[in-house]
Design a protein around this motif. Structure first.
Motif, PDB file in Angstrom:
ATOM      1  N   LYS A 100      55.384  16.277  18.470  1.00  0.00           N
ATOM      2  CA  LYS A 100      54.581  17.511  18.048  1.00  0.00           C
ATOM      3  C   LYS A 100      54.691  17.314  16.236  1.00  0.00           C
ATOM      4  O   LYS A 100      53.659  17.595  15.804  1.00  0.00           O
ATOM      5  N   MET A 101      55.805  17.137  15.875  1.00  0.00           N
ATOM      6  CA  MET A 101      56.061  17.311  14.518  1.00  0.00           C
ATOM      7  C   MET A 101      55.443  16.050  13.803  1.00  0.00           C
ATOM      8  O   MET A 101      54.580  16.246  12.757  1.00  0.00           O
ATOM      9  N   LEU A 102      55.381  14.901  14.539  1.00  0.00           N
ATOM     10  CA  LEU A 102      54.650  13.680  13.897  1.00  0.00           C
ATOM     11  C   LEU A 102      53.185  14.044  14.048  1.00  0.00           C
ATOM     12  O   LEU A 102      52.723  13.658  13.029  1.00  0.00           O
ATOM     13  N   ARG A 103      52.830  14.662  15.034  1.00  0.00           N
ATOM     14  CA  ARG A 103      51.086  14.765  15.088  1.00  0.00           C
ATOM     15  C   ARG A 103      50.689  16.008  14.079  1.00  0.00           C
ATOM     16  O   ARG A 103      49.508  15.506  13.624  1.00  0.00           O
ATOM     17  N   GLU A 104      51.626  16.991  13.810  1.00  0.00           N
ATOM     18  CA  GLU A 104      51.370  17.704  12.771  1.00  0.00           C
ATOM     19  C   GLU A 104      51.260  16.936  11.403  1.00  0.00           C
ATOM     20  O   GLU A 104      50.406  17.290  10.750  1.00  0.00           O
ATOM     21  N   LEU A 105      52.075  16.250  11.244  1.00  0.00           N
ATOM     22  CA  LEU A 105      52.197  15.696   9.898  1.00  0.00           C
ATOM     23  C   LEU A 105      51.184  14.475   9.532  1.00  0.00           C
ATOM     24  O   LEU A 105      50.811  14.026   8.711  1.00  0.00           O
ATOM     25  N   LEU A 106      51.122  13.706  10.869  1.00  0.00           N
ATOM     26  CA  LEU A 106      49.892  12.504  10.871  1.00  0.00           C
ATOM     27  C   LEU A 106      48.978  12.542  11.995  1.00  0.00           C
ATOM     28  O   LEU A 106      49.320  12.061  12.939  1.00  0.00           O
ATOM     29  N   PRO A 107      47.889  13.529  11.613  1.00  0.00           N
ATOM     30  CA  PRO A 107      46.809  13.827  12.961  1.00  0.00           C
ATOM     31  C   PRO A 107      46.150  12.570  13.397  1.00  0.00           C
ATOM     32  O   PRO A 107      45.804  12.523  14.589  1.00  0.00           O
ATOM     33  N   ASP A 108      46.339  11.306  12.619  1.00  0.00           N
ATOM     34  CA  ASP A 108      45.572   9.856  13.182  1.00  0.00           C
ATOM     35  C   ASP A 108      46.396   9.069  13.490  1.00  0.00           C
ATOM     36  O   ASP A 108      46.033   7.971  13.901  1.00  0.00           O
ATOM     37  N   GLN A 109      47.899   9.189  13.718  1.00  0.00           N
ATOM     38  CA  GLN A 109      48.688   8.316  13.742  1.00  0.00           C
ATOM     39  C   GLN A 109      48.618   7.976  15.376  1.00  0.00           C
ATOM     40  O   GLN A 109      48.711   8.873  16.348  1.00  0.00           O
ATOM     41  N   GLU A 110      49.286   6.756  15.413  1.00  0.00           N
ATOM     42  CA  GLU A 110      49.448   6.301  16.998  1.00  0.00           C
ATOM     43  C   GLU A 110      50.670   6.756  17.477  1.00  0.00           C
ATOM     44  O   GLU A 110      51.825   6.406  16.839  1.00  0.00           O
ATOM     45  N   LEU A 111      50.900   7.410  18.317  1.00  0.00           N
ATOM     46  CA  LEU A 111      52.093   7.895  18.957  1.00  0.00           C
ATOM     47  C   LEU A 111      52.140   7.959  20.511  1.00  0.00           C
ATOM     48  O   LEU A 111      50.972   8.210  21.173  1.00  0.00           O
ATOM     49  N   GLN A 112      53.110   7.548  21.013  1.00  0.00           N
ATOM     50  CA  GLN A 112      53.207   7.160  22.434  1.00  0.00           C
ATOM     51  C   GLN A 112      54.608   8.043  22.971  1.00  0.00           C
ATOM     52  O   GLN A 112      55.456   8.001  22.348  1.00  0.00           O
ATOM     53  N   TYR A 113      54.053   9.173  23.860  1.00  0.00           N
ATOM     54  CA  TYR A 113      55.105  10.024  24.206  1.00  0.00           C
ATOM     55  C   TYR A 113      56.045   8.991  25.656  1.00  0.00           C
ATOM     56  O   TYR A 113      55.245   8.853  26.519  1.00  0.00           O
ATOM     57  N   LEU A 114      57.114   8.999  25.328  1.00  0.00           N
ATOM     58  CA  LEU A 114      58.044   8.211  26.337  1.00  0.00           C
ATOM     59  C   LEU A 114      58.654   9.261  27.454  1.00  0.00           C
ATOM     60  O   LEU A 114      58.938  10.294  27.099  1.00  0.00           O
ATOM     61  N   CYS A 115      58.301   8.628  28.746  1.00  0.00           N
ATOM     62  CA  CYS A 115      58.841   9.653  29.703  1.00  0.00           C
ATOM     63  C   CYS A 115      59.107   8.617  31.064  1.00  0.00           C
ATOM     64  O   CYS A 115      58.769   7.753  30.865  1.00  0.00           O
ATOM     65  N   LYS A 116      59.954   9.060  31.789  1.00  0.00           N
ATOM     66  CA  LYS A 116      60.216   8.474  32.907  1.00  0.00           C
ATOM     67  C   LYS A 116      59.417   8.745  34.020  1.00  0.00           C
ATOM     68  O   LYS A 116      59.035   7.639  34.813  1.00  0.00           O
ATOM     69  N   GLU A 117      58.680   9.783  34.155  1.00  0.00           N
ATOM     70  CA  GLU A 117      57.760  10.209  35.067  1.00  0.00           C
ATOM     71  C   GLU A 117      56.655  10.828  34.617  1.00  0.00           C
ATOM     72  O   GLU A 117      56.871  11.430  33.581  1.00  0.00           O
ATOM     73  N   CYS A 118      55.539  10.798  35.011  1.00  0.00           N
ATOM     74  CA  CYS A 118      54.258  11.247  34.648  1.00  0.00           C
ATOM     75  C   CYS A 118      53.728  12.653  35.503  1.00  0.00           C
ATOM     76  O   CYS A 118      53.434  12.470  36.784  1.00  0.00           O
ATOM     77  N   SER A 119      53.927  13.802  35.020  1.00  0.00           N
ATOM     78  CA  SER A 119      53.536  15.038  35.601  1.00  0.00           C
ATOM     79  C   SER A 119      52.238  15.668  35.074  1.00  0.00           C
ATOM     80  O   SER A 119      51.627  15.184  33.837  1.00  0.00           O
ATOM     81  N   GLU A 120      51.562  16.615  35.621  1.00  0.00           N
ATOM     82  CA  GLU A 120      50.331  17.503  35.121  1.00  0.00           C
ATOM     83  C   GLU A 120      50.958  17.966  33.752  1.00  0.00           C
ATOM     84  O   GLU A 120      50.062  17.971  32.796  1.00  0.00           O
ATOM     85  N   GLU A 121      52.142  18.560  33.731  1.00  0.00           N
ATOM     86  CA  GLU A 121      52.481  18.750  32.218  1.00  0.00           C
ATOM     87  C   GLU A 121      52.340  17.704  31.456  1.00  0.00           C
ATOM     88  O   GLU A 121      52.109  18.014  30.114  1.00  0.00           O
ATOM     89  N   VAL A 122      53.001  16.742  31.554  1.00  0.00           N
ATOM     90  CA  VAL A 122      52.594  15.436  30.463  1.00  0.00           C
ATOM     91  C   VAL A 122      51.242  15.124  30.279  1.00  0.00           C
ATOM     92  O   VAL A 122      51.101  15.057  29.037  1.00  0.00           O
ATOM     93  N   ILE A 123      50.303  15.226  31.241  1.00  0.00           N
ATOM     94  CA  ILE A 123      49.052  14.904  31.062  1.00  0.00           C
ATOM     95  C   ILE A 123      48.447  16.223  30.036  1.00  0.00           C
ATOM     96  O   ILE A 123      47.876  15.698  29.108  1.00  0.00           O
ATOM     97  N   ASP A 124      48.944  17.295  30.497  1.00  0.00           N
ATOM     98  CA  ASP A 124      48.392  18.280  29.425  1.00  0.00           C
ATOM     99  C   ASP A 124      48.908  17.971  28.111  1.00  0.00           C
ATOM    100  O   ASP A 124      47.937  18.516  27.132  1.00  0.00           O
ATOM    101  N   ASN A 125      50.102  17.815  27.992  1.00  0.00           N
ATOM    102  CA  ASN A 125      50.660  17.605  26.509  1.00  0.00           C
ATOM    103  C   ASN A 125      49.925  16.379  25.710  1.00  0.00           C
ATOM    104  O   ASN A 125      49.756  16.570  24.656  1.00  0.00           O
ATOM    105  N   LEU A 126      49.642  15.353  26.626  1.00  0.00           N
ATOM    106  CA  LEU A 126      49.019  14.183  25.930  1.00  0.00           C
ATOM    107  C   LEU A 126      47.658  14.638  25.647  1.00  0.00           C
ATOM    108  O   LEU A 126      47.276  14.435  24.399  1.00  0.00           O
TER     109      LEU A 126
END
Length: 183
Positions: A100-126
């Protein structure tokens, strides 16, 4: 010449990077692709890592291991900017706060959220923060790849060291595969 203390430290094989100092981590002898320990292979610092990426014209995948303060995130960004390579850095982190901080500071930067599992909440946050997914391959399914792609995000998966599994993931359309095997 190497003193005996340094030689002893080079024989360490397993360390937890979160439990040792940077100087201790730097003394660990890394192995070549053929499995032999080489004294010239060491954990690089940020400058050295970015220099390597620049030399070979590669993307710099930079994992932020712990949750950073906003001040430290800003310092990291400024340091990379001073090396004139920010546009070639992909930040990854298990810490959603970092993302979230990186996205705020770098609106166009490539960012990958690391997770062990993918849930609806993860998709919503992506979707909410325009992040790509970096997921443990053992929990990745074709349905997840399709769902993430349908939301216009990329899929990376870690750490795939089995050729057959990698081929299956490629067939599913994953965008990136993290591996320890280069051959």
């Amino acid at each position: 010449l190497i003193n005996s203390e340094l030689l002893t430290n080079y024989k360490k094989e397993n360390i937890n990077v979160e439990e040792v100092t940077y100087d201790e981590a730097r003394k660990v002898q890394l192995k070549s692709k053929y499995g032999e320990g080489r004294i010239d292979l060491k954990i690089p610092n940020l400058q050295e890592y970015i220099d390597i990426c620049k030399r070979y014209e590669k993307k710099c995948i930079l994992e932020i291991k712990n949750t950073f303060s906003l001040e430290n995130i800003k310092k990291l960004i400024e340091e990379i900017k001073s090396m004139d390579y920010l546009e070639n850095v992909v930040f990854i982190s298990f810490s959603f706060d970092n993302m979230k901080m990186l996205r705020e500071l770098l609106p166009d930067q490539e960012l990958q959220y690391l997770c062990k599992e993918c849930s609806e909440e993860v998709i919503d946050n992506l979707n909410k923060y325009n992040l790509d997914l970096d997921i443990y391959h053992g929990n990745l399914t074709k349905d997840i790849v399709d769902k993430v792609h349908s939301n216009n995000h990329l899929v990376n998966c870690w750490t795939v060291d089995d050729k057959e599994r990698a081929e299956e993931l490629v067939a599913w359309g994953v965008d990136f595969i993290t591996t320890n095997i280069l051959e």
